[in-house]
Design a protein around this motif. Sequence first.
Motif, short mmCIF file in Angstrom:
data_model
loop_
_atom_site.label_atom_id
_atom_site.label_comp_id
_atom_site.label_asym_id
_atom_site.label_seq_id
_atom_site.Cartn_x
_atom_site.Cartn_y
_atom_site.Cartn_z
N THR A 1 6.69 -2.29 -5.82
CA THR A 1 6.36 -3.70 -6.04
C THR A 1 5.44 -3.85 -7.25
O THR A 1 5.62 -4.77 -8.06
CB THR A 1 5.67 -4.28 -4.79
OG1 THR A 1 6.55 -4.14 -3.66
CG2 THR A 1 5.34 -5.75 -4.97
N GLU B 1 7.62 -9.04 1.40
CA GLU B 1 8.98 -8.73 0.96
C GLU B 1 9.59 -7.61 1.78
O GLU B 1 10.81 -7.58 1.99
CB GLU B 1 8.96 -8.38 -0.52
CG GLU B 1 8.60 -9.58 -1.39
CD GLU B 1 8.61 -9.25 -2.87
OE1 GLU B 1 8.77 -8.06 -3.22
OE2 GLU B 1 8.47 -10.19 -3.68
N LYS C 1 13.53 -1.20 -5.69
CA LYS C 1 12.52 -1.64 -4.71
C LYS C 1 13.15 -2.05 -3.39
O LYS C 1 12.66 -1.68 -2.31
CB LYS C 1 11.73 -2.82 -5.30
CG LYS C 1 10.74 -3.47 -4.33
CD LYS C 1 9.89 -4.52 -5.01
CE LYS C 1 10.68 -5.75 -5.37
NZ LYS C 1 11.01 -6.57 -4.18
N ASP D 1 14.01 -4.05 -9.39
CA ASP D 1 14.07 -4.77 -8.12
C ASP D 1 15.11 -4.16 -7.18
O ASP D 1 14.91 -4.09 -5.97
CB ASP D 1 14.39 -6.25 -8.36
CG ASP D 1 14.34 -7.08 -7.09
OD1 ASP D 1 13.28 -7.05 -6.42
OD2 ASP D 1 15.33 -7.73 -6.75
N SER E 1 0.63 -8.37 -5.69
CA SER E 1 1.48 -7.33 -5.09
C SER E 1 0.96 -6.89 -3.72
O SER E 1 1.75 -6.48 -2.85
CB SER E 1 1.58 -6.12 -6.01
OG SER E 1 2.36 -6.42 -7.14
N ALA F 1 4.01 -7.15 -1.20
CA ALA F 1 4.69 -5.96 -0.70
C ALA F 1 5.02 -6.05 0.79
O ALA F 1 6.19 -5.88 1.18
CB ALA F 1 3.87 -4.71 -1.01
#
Length: 322
Positions: A199, A154, A254, A251, A147, A151
């Motif tokens: 995340t 993404e 997020k 998700d 992650s 993070a």
Amino acid sequence: MAAVQKQEPAPAASNNYKGFVAGVFSGIAKLTVGHPFDTVKVRLQTTDSTRFNGPLQCVVQTVRHEGIRGLYKGATPPLVGWMFMDSLMLGSLTIYRRLLAEHVFVPHLQPYPPSLDSALEPKLPAVAHLPSVGHGIAGIMAGSTVSFIAAPVEHVKARLQIQYSAHKAERLYSGPVDCVRKIYGAHGVRGVYKGLAATLLFRSFFFFWWGTYDIFSRLLRERTSLSAPAVNFWAGGLSAQVFWLTSYPSDVVKQRIMTDPMGGKLNDGTPRFRNWREAAQAVYREGGARGFWRGFLPCFLRAFPANAMALVAFEGVMRTLP
């Protein structure tokens, strides 16, 4: 009489590198197959039905206004990132599996007793008897580890994917490097890592992915005559779909957090969410329970081929490396 010399097997720890190397090939396979689906997913997740009424319209409009390259918009960060991310995730997963098998689930392990003919006995992998729950726990640990790379990758990818203009001059960010530079200049490291907590929560659902991957793999090996790559393909695809069925609402939240305007020197708008709860409430307020599943179809369609090919690549390289 000369004493029989027994060659000690190489310690499991010496093979730790294999997971990291194989993970690079997994990341490349996943991006090649899955990124167009991911672009459609993110665009549906971060807009309402007034812009796109479904995945097909999103694909048509994207190709019409931006060309095929529009579907691969934001691909550079995950191309580099997923190579490192899958390398770190699958490499650490391999280590966590071994550590759990050796130190936590020891009673479940039944190694062959040593003998002079040990060279002729079948060798079981170090984690052969690790239960499915152990694989799931290793998945959570690997998800948390990766992650810290995932993070920022993404975050940048999501911000590039929601730039709808076909002309670079009209976009806030000209590319991934420019995006990182501007976010860091305006908000520092904390800005680059926006969405880290979301995340970590999302990747805790790796429990279901790797737990069911082990279940499907065992069932396919025991009840079918499929080759090893075929087992990897079907188990990888099916377990990925289980993962997305359990994790998709988190998700969506997020992605909302990662594409929320950051304000300040960026001049990209006024921030809407102070925390995960406010983002989740906004999703529910705008679309009800169905809002948490917006964009699910392209994600679900992507999950099987992208992750199936990724795991075929990963397991194939793992079998090939010395």
